[in-house]
Scaffold this motif. Structure first.
Motif, PDB file in Angstrom:
ATOM      1  N   CYS A 349       0.825  -1.209   0.000  1.00 21.54           N
ATOM      2  CA  CYS A 349       0.000   0.000   0.000  1.00 21.54           C
ATOM      3  C   CYS A 349       0.861   1.262   0.000  1.00 21.54           C
ATOM      4  O   CYS A 349       1.930   1.312   0.612  1.00 21.54           O
ATOM      5  CB  CYS A 349      -1.017  -0.001   1.140  1.00 21.54           C
ATOM      6  N   THR A 390      -3.263   2.301   6.278  1.00 22.65           N
ATOM      7  CA  THR A 390      -2.592   1.180   5.620  1.00 22.65           C
ATOM      8  C   THR A 390      -3.330  -0.135   5.892  1.00 22.65           C
ATOM      9  O   THR A 390      -4.186  -0.209   6.765  1.00 22.65           O
ATOM     10  CB  THR A 390      -1.139   1.056   6.136  1.00 22.65           C
ATOM     11  N   GLY A 395       2.598   0.151   8.916  1.00 21.29           N
ATOM     12  CA  GLY A 395       2.597   1.593   8.663  1.00 21.29           C
ATOM     13  C   GLY A 395       2.545   2.376   9.966  1.00 21.29           C
ATOM     14  O   GLY A 395       3.330   3.317  10.182  1.00 21.29           O
TER      15      GLY A 395
HETATM   16 FE1  SF4 Z   1       2.604  -3.943   3.358  1.00 20.42          FE
HETATM   17 FE2  SF4 Z   1       1.480  -3.537   5.738  1.00 20.42          FE
HETATM   18 FE3  SF4 Z   1       3.181  -1.718   4.745  1.00 20.42          FE
HETATM   19 FE4  SF4 Z   1       0.791  -2.006   3.641  1.00 20.42          FE
HETATM   20  S1  SF4 Z   1       1.206  -1.334   5.758  1.00 20.42           S
HETATM   21  S2  SF4 Z   1       2.769  -1.869   2.532  1.00 20.42           S
HETATM   22  S3  SF4 Z   1       0.441  -4.185   3.872  1.00 20.42           S
HETATM   23  S4  SF4 Z   1       3.683  -3.814   5.293  1.00 20.42           S
END
Ligand code: SF4
Length: 424
Positions: A349, A390, A395
């Protein structure tokens, strides 16, 4: 590294070969499993006992375990799964590794009791990819348990069957996120799923699944053997039992310490030998790198439980206590943390994929004497726009340390920007 024994999980770690089945059984091991099987204890009774214990998930979230178990559909006509999350990969965490090394049968018995309660016949223990010896120790323990009739078909001569498999991950931090972990077991890229649906209804292979942490499962035999009330009374209301705290950083005796929930932080620090000689206590990250930093004076007022640490503005997390003395530059510390989250983002994301890189680059330039006056507002803005936007918690985990560092140590960042170097 110091290992301090406690009443629930590290009760036998002082014994030779504490990981062996014979040691475990000689000290009351598998008595809880035998009891519920021989008495045909109902799932409702077991869940009520776990609820009474106030056991909260030891992986970081602190969600009440009994309540989580009650989400598993009882009368589901099909496969259901039980999963143990032993993928501790966050900076500062190292307790689950020692549970599996020193008392693997507590985990196995806890999972077998959970499987009986939740009606699952198959379980997986997902072990972090970088700990080979621990994986081998767990494999040996599972074989011992199978040979003794505590795992496999017709456990203890009853019609209850439970097959447990250790699954060795490959070292990605994100596979500690429960749905990424499920994807990984299924043989796919370890990326978190959108929730809902939650694993209780759509988990492993799309079937109802209950996932708990290693320490959570390893606490279950004690609760069933001694009673939920006794476990609760080891700790404090809403924070039952003992907890393993992994103390690292600038202390004289780093290690894993099993102490009652609600132990004053000052006592835990003393057990770890205090701040390394000749230095003063500056700050603490109380629950692993994703939990907000707290200055020493706040931390010294806390007790080690979910509620006290939350009230102070941070989180108990997995109980991974990182101690920093006065030599630590908070800009440098945050640069390292931010790089970790930037590296470990799965990239699914946009706010996390782009935001973690953005945070790291801004902090990196401040640390290296090229910061700009507007950078601190920019950091706050980027962190604010990652948080809550997210798919999974990584996040938030990347954003929260930034906000906490700016809240408590803004003057160090301003000094770096103004003078191009550390103030410590
Ligand atoms: Fe991946 Fe979680 Fe970061 Fe989104 S929040 S990019 S799902 S690690």
């Amino acid at each position: 590294m110091v290992i301090k024994g406690g009443e629930v999980i590290f009760n036998t770690v002082h014994l030779p070969e504490s990981w062996k089945l014979s040691t475990y059984v000689a000290n009351g091991g598998y008595a809880a499993l035998r009891k519920i099987l021989s008495e045909k204890t109902s799932a409702e009774t077991i869940i009520a006992e776990v609820k009474k214990s106030a056991l909260r998930g030891r992986g970081g979230a602190g969600f009440p375990t009994g309540l989580k178990w009650s989400f598993m559909p009882r009368h589901f006509d099909g496969d259901k799964y039980l999963v143990c999350n032993s993928d501790e990969g966050e900076p500062g965490t190292f307790k689950d590794r020692d549970i599996m090394q020193l008392n693997p049968h507590a985990l196995i018995e806890g999972m077998a009791i959970a499987a009986y309660t939740l009606g699952t016949r198959r379980g997986y223990n997902y072990i972090h990819g970088e700990i080979w010896e621990t994986y081998e120790r767990m494999e040996a323990a599972v074989e011992e348990a199978k040979a003794a009739g505590f795992l496999g078909d017709n456990i203890c001569g009853t019609d209850f069957s439970f097959h447990l498999f250790n699954h060795h991950g490959y070292g990605a931090y994100i596979c500690g996120e429960e749905t990424a972990l499920l994807e990984s077991i299924e043989g796919k890229k370890g990326q978190p799923r959108f929730k809902p649906p939650f694993p209780a209804s759509f988990g492993l292979y799309g079937k109802p699944t209950t996932i708990n942490n290693t320490e959570t499962f390893a606490s279950i035999p004690y609760i069933i053997r001694e009673g939920g009330q006794k476990f609760l009374e080891l700790g404090k209301p809403n924070n039952g039992g003992t907890k393993l705290f992994s103390v690292s950083g600038h202390v004289n005796r780093p290690g894993n310490f099993e102490v009652p929930m609600g132990t004053p932080f000052a006592e835990l620090l003393e057990m770890a030998g205090g701040i390394r000689d000749g230095h003063t206590f500056k700050a603490c990250i109380p629950g692993g790198s994703s939990t907000p930093v707290l200055p020493a004076e706040i931390m010294m007022q806390c007790t080690m439980d979910y509620d006290s640490i939350a009230k102070a503005g941070s989180a108990l997390g997995a109980g991974s206590v990182i101690i920093m003395d006065e030599t630590v530059c908070m800009v440098k510390a945050l640069e390292r943390l931010s790089y970790f989250y930037f590296e470990e983002s799965c990239g699914q994301c946009t706010p996390c994929r782009e935001g973690t890189g953005w945070l790291y680059r801004v902090i990196h330039r401040i640390e290296h004497g090229q910061g700009r006056p507007e950078d601190l507002d920019l950091l706050s803005d980027v962190a604010h726009n990652i948080g809550g936007r997210t798919i999974c918690g990584l996040g938030d985990a990347a954003a929260m340390p930034v906000q906490a560092m700016l809240k408590h140590y803004r003057h160090e960042f301003e000094h770096h920007i103004e003078h191009g170097k550390c103030m410590v």
